[in-house]
Scaffold this active site. Sequence first.
Site, mmCIF file in Angstrom:
data_model
loop_
_atom_site.group_PDB
_atom_site.id
_atom_site.type_symbol
_atom_site.label_atom_id
_atom_site.label_comp_id
_atom_site.label_asym_id
_atom_site.label_seq_id
_atom_site.Cartn_x
_atom_site.Cartn_y
_atom_site.Cartn_z
ATOM 1 N N HIS A 74 -16.735 53.212 55.160
ATOM 2 C CA HIS A 74 -16.828 51.778 55.435
ATOM 3 C C HIS A 74 -17.073 51.553 56.927
ATOM 4 C CE1 HIS A 74 -15.566 50.024 51.566
ATOM 5 N NE2 HIS A 74 -14.859 51.128 51.438
ATOM 6 N N GLU A 125 -17.658 48.824 58.440
ATOM 7 C CA GLU A 125 -16.990 47.590 58.881
ATOM 8 C C GLU A 125 -15.507 47.793 59.153
ATOM 9 O OE1 GLU A 125 -16.242 47.638 54.480
ATOM 10 O OE2 GLU A 125 -17.848 48.279 55.831
ATOM 11 N N CYS A 177 -20.341 52.429 50.426
ATOM 12 C CA CYS A 177 -19.293 52.822 49.484
ATOM 13 C C CYS A 177 -19.815 52.830 48.047
ATOM 14 C CB CYS A 177 -18.046 51.947 49.647
ATOM 15 S SG CYS A 177 -16.572 52.641 48.854
#
EC number: 4.3.2.10
Length: 215
Positions: free
Chosen positions: A193, A195, A83
Site C-alpha cells: 500500500h 498510501e 493490493c
Amino acid sequence: MSSIAVIDYGMGNLHSVAKALEHVQPGVEVRVTADPALVRSADRVLLPGVGAIRDCMAEIRRLGVDAEVREAITSGKPFLGICVGYQALMEFSEENGGVDCLGEFEGRVNFFGNDLRDADGERLKVPHMGWNQVYRTREHPLWANIEDGSRFYFVHSYHVQAKQRDQVTATCHYGVDFDVAIARDNVFAVQFHPEKSQKVGLQLLQNFLNWNGRP
C-alpha cells in the site's frame, strides 16, 4: 489540470488513496468513480482494492469495471493497481476456493500457507502485515528516487507469482519469495500500500502522477 480516476467498486481504501494523491500533487483532480465516462476521460487510472477476491471480482463484473480496466489498459494511459487491485489483474487466485481474475497478466495468486516459517524455522503470522523490504529486479520510472530495499507497508494473506518473469519489477521475502510489483507498457501494479508507506509510498505515487505511461 491533470486528472486521475480512482475506480470505485466498493472494495477499496478510496479515501486514503485519494488524499495521498492530492497531498503529493496539489491541484490534481482525483475522481473517485465507477462512471465509465469519467474513467475514460481521466489522464490516469488507479485500481485499488481490499478484502476477499471473490467479493472484489463479483463487484468488478457487476459494475462493468472489468471493461473499464481493459479499456484503460489498452488506451495507453498510465494505469496503477494496488493490493487486491494488483491481484485482480492476474489470471486466477486460490482465495475463496479459487476465483478467476481479469487475466491481464499471466500468473496466479497463491496462499502463504498455514505453516509459513522463516529461515530459523520460526512460524510466521498470516496475513503478512506490516513493513517489509522491497527489492527491485529491474528499473522502472515508478522507482525513481526510491532506494532499493526500501520498506513498504503490506496487508495480505495471498501473494502473486507472475509467469512472465521479465514483467516483474520487484520482489519481497516473507517465508517465500513473491512478486510485489509488475509492469508492462503503461501498466504498473504493486502488492503493498503506497498510501500507507510514508515517504517512499508517497514518492511512488508522485512518480505515477508524473509518468507518461512508457517503460
